[in-house]
Scaffold this motif. Structure first.
Motif, short mmCIF file in Angstrom:
data_model
loop_
_atom_site.label_atom_id
_atom_site.label_comp_id
_atom_site.label_asym_id
_atom_site.label_seq_id
_atom_site.Cartn_x
_atom_site.Cartn_y
_atom_site.Cartn_z
N SER A 283 -5.27 -6.30 -9.62
CA SER A 283 -5.96 -6.28 -8.21
C SER A 283 -7.55 -6.60 -8.27
O SER A 283 -8.29 -7.05 -7.50
CB SER A 283 -5.69 -5.07 -7.63
N ASN A 284 -8.01 -6.34 -9.73
CA ASN A 284 -9.39 -6.63 -9.93
C ASN A 284 -9.47 -7.66 -10.48
O ASN A 284 -9.19 -8.11 -11.62
CB ASN A 284 -9.91 -5.46 -10.84
N ARG A 285 -10.06 -8.94 -9.76
CA ARG A 285 -10.20 -10.25 -10.39
C ARG A 285 -11.11 -10.42 -11.37
O ARG A 285 -11.18 -11.29 -11.94
CB ARG A 285 -10.84 -11.11 -9.08
N GLU B 188 2.54 1.61 -3.39
CA GLU B 188 1.84 2.23 -4.32
C GLU B 188 1.56 3.64 -4.27
O GLU B 188 1.45 4.64 -5.14
CB GLU B 188 0.28 1.69 -4.50
N ARG C 171 0.93 -1.23 -0.07
CA ARG C 171 0.05 -0.17 0.04
C ARG C 171 0.91 1.31 -0.12
O ARG C 171 0.68 2.21 -0.86
CB ARG C 171 -0.75 -0.01 1.28
N GLY D 11 -1.12 -2.87 -11.81
CA GLY D 11 -1.37 -3.10 -10.49
C GLY D 11 -2.84 -3.14 -10.22
O GLY D 11 -3.41 -4.11 -9.77
N LYS D 12 -3.62 -1.95 -10.69
CA LYS D 12 -5.08 -2.13 -10.65
C LYS D 12 -5.80 -3.05 -11.36
O LYS D 12 -6.74 -3.53 -10.97
CB LYS D 12 -5.55 -0.42 -11.00
#
Length: 861
Positions: A556-558, A514, A511, A552-553
């Motif tokens: 992180s969104n499955r 980021e 975190r 990364g975004k």
């Protein structure tokens, strides 16, 4: 009988005969005009003059009707001399001395006696004006005796005596007489040297006019006058020396060598040959010899200038280029410059810009040359507004090279009046900007010029310094005015760039990492706009970090690998994000030059990861065919592995695992490959950005024409085409074959137009001496000069279209895409409709707006 005879006789004698009166004879009296003695009659009236004003009027009449009989000349001189001695008014005495100079020109005048009379009259004279007029009269009379050396020597001695006068006017007249009449050569050589040494002392006089006269009096014609005399002599040349104008009558036949006379004759014949190839070869030969012989360069200048009038454009361009090369050995005279400036009217932009570069490199001989050059460039700018940037650069170099010639022209150029306030010019006027660029660049080497500037000129300096710092130098404005000189200081931006990237490696958790990445991206983007020295490295690092954040975004969104998101709004967002990520990868790979092997390896590995993400998404959450994308992904795996092996670099963890799994995979169909890559993506971690590389430069483009400020619409018939001139500067573009002109219409239709290869021209930079030279980045810096063909159907009203420049990587990345309908261009100048969101189209600049209005076809009657 006798009585009868007597009576008859008396009758005859007594008869009265009346005769008619004869008309009186009229006498015609002709008054004889005394043309020869009229002036002498006025001299007689001079004795009856009661006032000085009357005497002056009589002298003026004598001057107007100046014609004497030869026998009256001696008496006239005597009477004028007597009145000179009696006259109290200096103006009248000066007029009498002026008349002596005029009388000496009359036929039969005794010039030597008049000279003696003037010398005697000046001995008792105290008025500076009268003495100066007397010296001037002596000079005029001395010129009437060109072969009388003794008289000239006497007059020089008289002038030398009056050099001690306190009046600068008298000194200047004496120096002029010495310069004109001083005998040189023979027995008078030693005395002449003595006089000239005495004259040389006056070159250090405190009076500027006396110094100037002394210099004019000193061994000779200027280079301009000597060269002009050689050109206009009209005599036959011997041919032994270039520009030698010795008359043929003075030549010795035994001294003529055919070998020495043939070379110059060959050049003359070659330059006048009817074939273009011969003239081109002659110009090349002249240029080559001139580069090795400065004296020959100066002598061949006239002949190269004459080639500016050649009927073939290629010959004119070659002559211009040759003169530019030898410019350091030559100085342009006014007659040569007049011929050169005449070529500015040429319709060809190559000729005009070639002349601008030549004038930038040449040296001008006089203030008149500079004034003529500025006026011609301003007139040319009114006729060809598209030449303004080239004209500005030309005047920048001229100002830097000729500060001493610019200084006396500043009041005229800037319309400075010593007593009245003049209106403030418009700082947006291109002609006024030309003058300011010339003056400011000259002021950089002439601090005296700064004192002449008015307040509004200083304000305009600040404005131009901010808007075009590459054309306006930093000046020191002393006194109450602020200093505008920029001081070079150590900014430490390179160290700051290193510290930004170093902070991210010490992040304790994802975190915080980021947050540090987001802060670093903002700082790097801002740093790129502040310091141009590290702009490329900062832009590269900011784009790399931004791409990692986007990656990364997505990971992180499955939902990116979930088939249920295919028809949802979330699926559209993910698809657009993947497209943006792929475009970032292409920018990192194709939009930067100067990348090291480590930088390119990091880009290739990140691109491989983005392609893996795109491939899994198409297989699992899209209904598009994945065969082409799978093949492209496997090709990129092989290419990345081969590159890392050749450079001896270690792969990142994700890349190494992909190499391992793909090497063990037997079935290369999209399904098995996607099932293998998916878990590798889910457990992957972001790789650190490559170390900052100061040598990295970003590809950019600047459109200078059109400007986007024209209010009038370009009208054309709907369905046909209209040409829009485009002038742009491209920096750090490695492959011009991928460059496209992007035209976007109001209906959101986008076309990519391929410019011709001949439309690209290498950019020229300037060396330390202000000369235009090819830069080290000549293979990546270009100027694009083309015409954009615009066409559309009928519009109800005029609208704007967006014109910009972009890189089309469709052919390079043929397997990349998300079903956006990619297609390759076939043919030069062809346009193809494109849709927004194509990752293979990378914009290089902001679009400029062009106002157009397609009109319906007019039907005939």
């Amino acid at each position: 009988m006798a009585a009868l005879l007597k009576k008859r006789a008396l009758a005859e004698y007594s008869q009265v005969i009346q005769e008619q009166p004869k008309p009186l004879k009229k006498l015609r009296l002709v008054k004889k005009l005394i043309s020869g003695s009229s002036a002498a009659a006025y001299v007689g009236l001079l004795e009856k003059s009661k006032t000085s004003n009357d005497a002056l009027q009589v002298l003026l009449r004598i001057s107007d009707s100046l014609k004497f009989q030869e026998e009256d000349l001696a008496d006239v001189v005597k009477k004028l001399a007597e009145h000179f001695q009696q006259e109290n008014e200096s103006v009248v005495r000066a007029k009498i001395l002026s008349l002596f100079g005029d009388i000496g020109k009359e036929p039969g005048a005794d010039i030597q006696s008049i000279i003696e009379e003037i010398i005697q009259l000046l001995k008792k004279e105290e008025s500076h004006k009268v003495i100066a007029q007397g010296i001037s009269a002596l000079l005029r009379l001395g010129k009437l005796l060109p072969d009388n050396v003794s008289v000239h020597q006497k007059l020089v001695l008289v002038a030398k005596q009056y050099l001690t006068d306190t009046s600068h006017y008298v000194k200047c007249k004496c120096l002029e007489l010495i310069g004109e009449l001083l005998p040189v050569g023979g027995n008078s050589e030693s005395s002449a040297q003595t006089v000239m040494r005495h004259v040389g002392d006056y070159t250090r006089s405190e009076e500027a006019r006396v110094r100037s006269a002394a210099f004019r009096t000193m061994k000779k014609f200027s280079a301009h006058e000597r060269a002009w005399e050689s050109v206009t002599s009209g005599e036959w040349a011997s041919g032994k020396k270039w520009g030698d104008d010795a008359p043929r009558e003075l030549m010795d036949a035994d001294s003529v060598s055919l070998m020495s006379s043939g070379s110059c004759g060959a050049f003359v014949h070659g330059l006048e040959d009817e074939y273009q190839e011969v003239r081109n070869a002659s110009v090349d030969s002249l240029c080559s010899l001139s580069l090795n012989n400065p004296q020959f360069a100066q002598m061949s200048l006239d002949f190269l200038v004459d080639m500016f009038n050649d009927e073939i454009e290629d010959v004119r361009l070659k002559a211009i280029d040759s003169l530019t090369k030898i410019s350091k050995y030559t100085v342009l005279r006014e007659d040569q410059l007049e011929t050169i400036l005449g070529a500015l009217k040429d319709f060809s932009i190559d000729v005009r810009e070639g002349l601008h570069k030549m004038l930038s490199a040449c040296r001008l001989s006089s203030k008149g040359c500079l004034q003529m050059c500025v006026e011609s460039l301003l007139d040319n700018l009114k006729k060809y507004p598209m030449d303004r940037r080239s004209t500005w650069r030309c005047l920048q170099r001229i100002g830097q090279a000729h500060p001493e010639l610019t200084l006396p022209l500043v009041p005229e150029l800037l319309a400075i009046h010593p007593f009245f306030d003049t209106p403030e010019p418009d700082v947006e006027d291109p002609s006024y900007i030309c003058i300011l660029i010339l003056v400011f660049n000259a002021a950089q080497h002439c601090p005296t010029m700064l004192q002449l500037f008015e307040e509004h000129t200083l304000k305009h300096y600040s404005y131009l310094r901010d808007t075009m710092p590459n054309l306006v130098p930093a000046l020191r404005l002393d006194g109450s005015r602020r200093s505008a000189e920029l001081v070079s200081v150590e900014t430490g931006t390179a160290q700051f760039l290193d510290s930004i990237l170093a902070r991210m490696e010490a992040a304790p958790n994802p975190r915080i990492r980021e947050e540090l990445l987001e802060a670093a991206q903002r700082d790097l983007t801002r740093l790129a706009t502040i310091d141009s020295a590290v702009a490329g490295a900062a832009q590269f690092s900011a784009l790399y970090i931004g791409s990692q954040l986007l990656m990364g975004k997505l990971l992180s969104n499955r939902l990116w690998a979930n088939p249920s998101t295919l028809a949802t709004q979330q699926g559209s967002i993910i698809r657009n994000s993947i497209t943006q990520l792929l475009q970032h990868c292409l920018k990192l790979q194709h939009l930067f030059v100067g990348l090291k092997e480590e930088d390119l390896a990091a880009v290739k590995q990140f691109k491989l990861k983005a392609l893996a993400l795109q491939f899994v998404y198409i297989v699992r959450a899209s209904n598009s065919s994945a065969l082409a994308v799978c093949e492209h992904f496997l090709e990129q795996v092989e290419d990345t592995q081969r590159y890392l092996s050749e450079q001896g670099l270690q792969p990142e963890p994700f890349t190494a695992s992909v190499f391992k799994e793909m090497g063990q995979l037997e079935d290369t169909k999209p399904g098995p490959v996607a099932r293998t890559v998916l878990p590798l993506l889910q457990v992957s971690s972001p790789a650190p950005p490559p170390p900052p590389n100061i040598a990295v430069r970003m590809s950019t483009a600047v459109i200078t024409e059109p400007t986007g400020e024209v209010d009038a619409a370009l009208k054309f018939t709907a369905g046909l085409v209209v040409g829009v001139p485009l002038d742009a500067e491209l920096c750090n573009v490695r492959n011009t074959a991928t460059l496209r002109v992007k035209v976007k219409y109001p209906d959101q239709q986008t076309q990519l137009i391929v410019p011709k290869r001949s439309d690209f021209r290498p950019m020229l930079l300037s060396d330390s001496e202000g000369n235009n030279v090819t830069s080290d980045t000549s293979d990546t810096d270009f100027r694009l000069l083309t015409t954009v063909l615009v066409s559309h159907q009928v519009w109800t009203e005029a609208c704007t279209i967006d014109v910009s420049l972009a890189l089309d990587l469709t052919d390079v990345e043929s397997g990349l895409g998300l079903g956006t309908g990619l297609a390759s261009r076939k043919g030069i100048g062809a346009g193809i409709a494109k849709t927004d969101g194509d990752p293979c189209v990378i914009d290089l600049c902001k679009p400029v707006k062009v106002y157009v209005s397609p009109k319906p076809v007019k039907r005939g009657i």
